[in-house]
Design a protein around this motif. Structure first.
Motif, mmCIF file in Angstrom:
data_model
loop_
_atom_site.group_PDB
_atom_site.id
_atom_site.type_symbol
_atom_site.label_atom_id
_atom_site.label_comp_id
_atom_site.label_asym_id
_atom_site.label_seq_id
_atom_site.Cartn_x
_atom_site.Cartn_y
_atom_site.Cartn_z
ATOM 1 N N TYR A 37 0.716 -1.048 0.065
ATOM 2 C CA TYR A 37 0.217 0.033 -0.144
ATOM 3 C C TYR A 37 0.706 1.325 -0.016
ATOM 4 O O TYR A 37 0.607 2.316 -0.711
ATOM 5 N N GLN A 41 0.657 3.335 -3.313
ATOM 6 C CA GLN A 41 -0.220 4.587 -3.145
ATOM 7 C C GLN A 41 0.599 5.989 -3.548
ATOM 8 O O GLN A 41 0.239 6.875 -3.965
ATOM 9 N N PHE A 244 -7.861 8.092 -0.954
ATOM 10 C CA PHE A 244 -8.005 6.689 -1.071
ATOM 11 C C PHE A 244 -8.966 5.894 -0.594
ATOM 12 O O PHE A 244 -9.334 6.035 0.517
ATOM 13 N N TYR A 245 -9.871 5.261 -1.305
ATOM 14 C CA TYR A 245 -10.936 4.319 -1.037
ATOM 15 C C TYR A 245 -10.687 2.816 -1.398
ATOM 16 O O TYR A 245 -10.379 2.574 -2.301
ATOM 17 N N PRO A 246 -10.548 1.909 -0.207
ATOM 18 C CA PRO A 246 -10.335 0.486 -0.471
ATOM 19 C C PRO A 246 -11.357 -0.165 -1.108
ATOM 20 O O PRO A 246 -12.491 0.161 -0.835
ATOM 21 N N TYR A 251 -7.615 -0.604 -4.189
ATOM 22 C CA TYR A 251 -8.149 0.770 -3.942
ATOM 23 C C TYR A 251 -8.280 1.876 -5.097
ATOM 24 O O TYR A 251 -7.887 1.652 -6.110
#
Length: 588
Positions: A37, A41, A244-246, A251
């Motif tokens: 992540y 990210q 950020f949206y999982p 994501y």
């Protein structure tokens, strides 16, 4: 007794492997979670910043163009009057076109004055007037400055646009609207921006946040619906920040464009995240190797305690396999003592056999190499040939003189092997080939032409002696001589990294696949005649000198000719026959 020892060793190894594997697995999965992540990210956030900046730059440029149109004195003068003739309309439209001319993403513009619609694509048609009756414009006609929802337009066909609408104020009457300017932005511009930077398997979404409509998207409808739902549930706290949206192990990275009702999102799947665990896998492999090494070390300690004589025998065998001779002196009075004595006898026998084999191979290779080089030493022949040259000059026969000079050059090249040199500069070998061709031209008059294409910087490269002339001889004898028309033999030399590429091609008769296969097999058969033996000698010398660091290939096509390709290491220094091989022939 043997079973008891095996059980002890087996239990010890099993316990160690279990503990080390458990520790390694926990550490690896913990590292994977943080690594997947955090690293991905950061990369996605930087990529999303780049896409957003490019789209916002486009929007700002469109806004600036609209303001330039509104501030243009020609447009202001045009809007000051209500009635316009053909030339005034044409001049106003041309002025707008000149402002937007260099912006490929602004396909056209519209100037509104009351109920009059002047479209730059065709100012006297009603097509755009009908488009302004559609919901995308009606919903925004009371706003001073905004971007519309995406809408279709027939010009160009099947195009989709986002229209920027700017109110133009009357400079003489504050607050009164003089007209409006509409710039139609082709959605293709934003698709090019996203697909230029986004990876092929990464989903992206360009969304109108007012309606939740996806202007552009690449990905499943389900992923788009989930992104819109997450945006509604968790609005951004800071304008322009990345959120950020999982979702399903991956994501969404989402960011709203400042100053516009649009946003950009990219979706990274779980599969893509796993691709970024390569460092983890490398780490896990290294850790596993370290674990195995530790297990091996502990196992050796146990074996040393329980089977010390066996460990000594194993070590002696390992040392012997690496070339180090070790004598065992085990006095246990059991089978280990017998094994140690047999090992000593075996080592002595193998060492003697290897020495004898090495000596035999040296003798055999040297003999083969000498045969292949066909060394001769006929000094008396030079005196005879020089006499022939003298007689030719006295009789004024230049052809005989030239032919004998070429023959002497070839013989001198053959005698050079006695100096211990097994190679020559490329330039010297080319001289031998040229001399050979001089002789053959008297036999095959006007039958062939020799073309040499070698860069000057490669003339000094060293190649094995006498590997070009036999190939050229085959090209003339088998390829060109049987034909009625003349042909060409070309020698092309190139350097590829640390390899020298030599290509010898002829325009002769060529061979079909069956004949070519038979020719390749005949290279290894000495009964194929002088020419087959010559090609065979080239391959054997290359194998002797370079082992597997060379290639010798033959290509041919019926009616088009034959090509021989030789690739060998590039070097600029000569090689002498090793002294230990030369010593074998002292006194010959």
């Amino acid at each position: 007794m043997n079973q008891s020892i095996q059980k002890k060793i087996g239990v010890g190894i099993a316990v160690i492997i279990l503990i080390m594997t458990a520790i390694g697995s926990l550490f690896a999965y913990s590292y994977a979670f943080n690594n997947q992540y955090s690293q991905r990210q950061k990369l996605d956030e930087r990529a999303l910043d780049q896409y957003v900046n490019e789209v916002q730059t486009t929007f700002r440029d469109v806004q600036m163009l609209s303001q330039n149109i509104a501030a243009s004195q020609e447009i202001q003068n045009f809007l000051a009057d209500q009635d316009h003739d053909y030339f005034e309309i044409t001049d106003a439209v041309q002025r707008i076109k000149s402002i937007i001319n260099l912006r490929v993403y602004v396909n056209n513009a519209v100037l509104l004055q009351g109920d009059q619609v002047y479209w730059t694509y065709s100012p006297f048609e009603d097509y755009m007037r009908e488009r302004l009756k559609e919901p995308w414009y009606i919903q925004l006609e009371n706003q001073n400055e905004t971007f519309s929802a995406v809408h279709a337009c027939g010009y160009p066909r099947d195009s989709r646009f986002i229209t920027y609408i700017l109110k133009i104020n009357n400079p003489d009457r504050y607050g009164q609207e003089a007209g409006r300017v509409l710039l139609n932005i082709n959605v293709r511009q934003f698709k090019d921006i996203l697909e230029r930077g986004v990876e092929p398997d990464t989903g992206y979404f360009f969304v109108d946040t007012r309606s939740g409509e996806a202007v552009l998207h690449r990905g499943t409808a389900r992923s788009l619906e989930n992104l819109l739902l997450e945006i509604q549930k968790q609005p951004q706290e800071e304008q322009g920040g990345t959120v950020f949206y999982p979702w399903e192990g991956g994501y969404f990275a989402w960011r709203t464009l400042a100053g516009s009702p649009f946003g950009i999102g990219i979706y990274t799947s779980r599969q893509q995240l796993m691709q970024y665990t390569e460092p983890l896998r490398h780490f896990f492999i290294a850790y596993s190797a370290a674990t195995i090494a530790a297990v091996v070390l502990l196992t050796c300690m146990l074996v040393h305690q329980f089977l010390k004589p066996a460990a000594l025998i194993s070590k002696a065998m390992l040392d012997f396999s690496k070339g180090k001779k070790t004598r065992l002196d085990i006095r246990t009075g059991d089978e280990f003592q017998v094994l140690s004595r047999q090992f000593n006898n075996m080592a002595d026998s193998i060492e003697e056999s290897v020495k004898r084999k090495i000596h035999d191979e040296k003798v055999n290779k040297k003999l083969k190499f000498d045969m292949l080089m066909s060394k001769i030493h006929p000094h008396f022949l030079y005196n005879t040939l020089n006499s022939v040259i003298y007689l030719a000059r006295r009789e004024g026969n230049a052809d005989i003189e030239k032919m004998v000079h070429s023959l002497i050059l070839i013989l001198q090249d053959g005698m050079a092997a006695y100096s211990g040199r097994i190679d020559d500069p490329l330039s010297a070998e080319l001289l031998v080939v040229s001399a050979y061709c001089v002789i053959q031209r008297y036999r095959y008059k006007d039958k062939f032409q020799l073309v040499i294409n070698v860069p000057a910087e490669l003339q000094g490269a060293y190649i094995p002696k006498n590997i070009l002339q036999p190939v050229v001889e085959n090209a003339i004898y088998h390829g060109i001589a049987p034909m009625e028309e003349p042909g060409t033999v070309e020698i092309l030399v190139e350097r590829e990294d640390e390899m020298l590429r030599i290509c010898i091609a002829d325009s002769g008769m060529g061979m079909d696949e069956e004949t070519l296969s038979a020719a390749k097999q005949s290279i290894g058969d000495t009964s194929g005649g002088v020419h087959s033996i010559g090609m065979k000698s080239i391959r054997e010398r290359l194998e002797y000198l370079y082992q597997d660091r060379y290639t010798f290939e033959i290509y041919s096509e019926k009616g088009k000719g034959t090509t021989v390709l030789i690739c060998l290491p590039y070097k600029t220094t000569t090689v002498l026959i090793p002294a230990e091989q030369t010593d074998l022939y002292e006194g010959e």
